[in-house]
Write a protein that holds these residues in place. Structure first.
Motif, mmCIF file in Angstrom:
data_model
loop_
_atom_site.group_PDB
_atom_site.id
_atom_site.type_symbol
_atom_site.label_atom_id
_atom_site.label_comp_id
_atom_site.label_asym_id
_atom_site.label_seq_id
_atom_site.Cartn_x
_atom_site.Cartn_y
_atom_site.Cartn_z
ATOM 1 N N UNK A 224 0.488 -1.603 0.010
ATOM 2 C CA UNK A 224 -0.099 -0.192 -0.132
ATOM 3 C C UNK A 224 1.166 1.608 0.325
ATOM 4 N N UNK A 225 2.719 1.213 0.200
ATOM 5 C CA UNK A 225 2.621 2.312 0.609
ATOM 6 C C UNK A 225 3.071 3.324 -0.916
ATOM 7 N N UNK A 226 2.499 2.284 -2.242
ATOM 8 C CA UNK A 226 3.436 2.756 -3.244
ATOM 9 C C UNK A 226 1.746 3.008 -3.856
ATOM 10 N N UNK B 227 -2.601 9.978 -0.384
ATOM 11 C CA UNK B 227 -2.452 9.371 0.599
ATOM 12 C C UNK B 227 -3.334 8.719 1.583
ATOM 13 N N UNK B 228 -5.083 9.561 1.455
ATOM 14 C CA UNK B 228 -5.605 9.576 2.479
ATOM 15 C C UNK B 228 -6.587 8.286 2.080
ATOM 16 N N UNK C 143 -3.844 5.685 3.784
ATOM 17 C CA UNK C 143 -4.196 5.523 5.574
ATOM 18 C C UNK C 143 -5.735 4.605 5.539
ATOM 19 N N UNK C 144 -6.943 4.572 5.322
ATOM 20 C CA UNK C 144 -7.916 4.275 5.796
ATOM 21 C C UNK C 144 -7.727 2.321 5.091
ATOM 22 N N UNK C 145 -7.289 2.001 4.055
ATOM 23 C CA UNK C 145 -6.549 1.222 4.134
ATOM 24 C C UNK C 145 -6.307 0.835 4.996
ATOM 25 N N UNK C 146 -4.907 0.947 4.955
ATOM 26 C CA UNK C 146 -3.515 0.512 6.319
ATOM 27 C C UNK C 146 -4.551 0.843 6.940
#
Length: 340
Positions: free
Chosen positions: A163-165, A169-170, A173-176
């Motif tokens: 997910x870092x790729x 950004x928003x 962050x939700x997926x993380x």
């Protein structure tokens, strides 16, 4: 004059039903094979029992029932055989299939007939499987559930790293956050399973005894000891060290034919891959923390042996020691420590 009757039953099991084939041998004369399909349920087993009574099948050593190992689908049938004292052999599916030779066509009914004929041909060699142990089945189910959860955990961790790729950004962050919650839940489930496994092992005297013997072997830890107990039905099948090593896929076999094929000895691909993976970790642990194996590894690699070949030899040594301590009912004592 009293007639001598023997009965051979082959059953092909699936989730909804099972096909049964019955061969009666009366005074060494084979009768026509009878076949019938039953539901794989309690009611289906009642009908199966009536069918056996109709054909006057005896529930003793004169009867042999053969099925393939299907994981969970054959458990009702296994429990039925244990309850009725009906000898049952649960065979390896690949081994049975290869024994048929070149077989054309396939159906559940045909497979049951082939299993029936397999039972008749190999009756002298086939051993009855051990009695169904509900505690061992519970441990096996818990280990299987843990394996699935670990796989899901690794999959989520890999995706979380990927997910870092994501440039948004928003969204990232939700997926993380969502995946971290999932990872936390899966980790908690794995911890609960491991706690329950420890509790079950500690409460069963026979399993606890072999468990304590296994963890006395250098490199073997908690989960590996439990898994070996599952694979061997707590050593009820009396597997030797060599048989267990072959089952785990750590025994090298010759690979040559005439003058055209002269390969180096190699392990077979037919193995319990999960057990082999666990033994690999055991070997790495033994090399790191036990001088006996560390010295062996350094000596062999110093002689020019391939690293993986030496690690496999250590896996083999660990399996042989594991079987030996259970067979002798004595904990492992390292001669290296005694000499030191």
């Amino acid at each position: 004059m009293k007639t001598c009757s023997k009965f051979f039953i082959g059953i092909d099991v699936s989730k909804p039903y099972f096909d049964a084939s019955l061969l009666c041998v009366i005074d060494q004369q084979k009768q026509q094979i009878q076949t019938l399909r039953f539901e794989n349920s309690i009611q289906g087993l009642k009908e199966f029992h009536k069918w056996l009574k109709k054909h006057k099948v005896t529930m003793n050593e004169n009867t042999l029932l053969v099925i393939e190992n299907t994981g969970i689908y054959h458990r009702l049938l296994w429990a039925f055989c244990c309850e009725k004292n009906l000898p049952i052999h649960i065979g390896n599916a690949a081994h049975i299939k290869w024994s048929f030779g070149i077989a054309r066509g396939k159906s559940d009914r045909v497979d049951s007939i082939r299993l029936c004929q397999y039972a008749y041909r190999n009756a002298e060699e086939l051993k009855s499987s051990s009695i169904l142990d509900p505690v061992l089945l519970q441990i096996q189910d818990l280990m299987a559930s843990r394996r699935r959860l670990v796989s899901q955990l690794k999959s989520n961790e890999v995706y979380l790293n990927e997910l870092k790729n994501i440039s948004n950004i928003d969204n990232r962050l939700i997926l993380e956050r969502l995946h971290r919650d999932a990872i936390k839940g899966i980790s908690n489930s794995i911890s609960k399973i491991e706690t329950l496994l420890k509790k079950i092992v500690s409460e069963n005297e026979k399993i606890k005894k072999n468990y304590d013997l296994l963890i006395s072997v250098p490199g073997i830890g908690h989960l590996t000891a439990i898994y070996i107990i599952c694979c061997t039905c707590n050593f009820a099948c009396r597997r030797s060290g060599k048989q267990l090593a072959s089952y785990a896929g750590v025994v090298p076999f010759e690979h040559s034919s005439g003058i055209s094929i002269k390969g180096r000895n190699r392990v077979s691909n037919m193995a319990n891959k999960e057990l082999k993976k666990m033994l690999h970790l055991c070997a790495l642990s033994a090399i790191q923390f036990y001088p006996e194996f560390k010295c062996y590894f350094e000596r062999k690699t110093g002689e020019g042996k391939h690293k993986m070949s030496v690690i496999n030899a250590i896996r083999n040594k660990i399996v042989l020691r594991a079987a030996a301590v259970v067979i002798k009912q004595m904990p492992y004592i390292s001669k290296y420590n005694v000499l030191a």
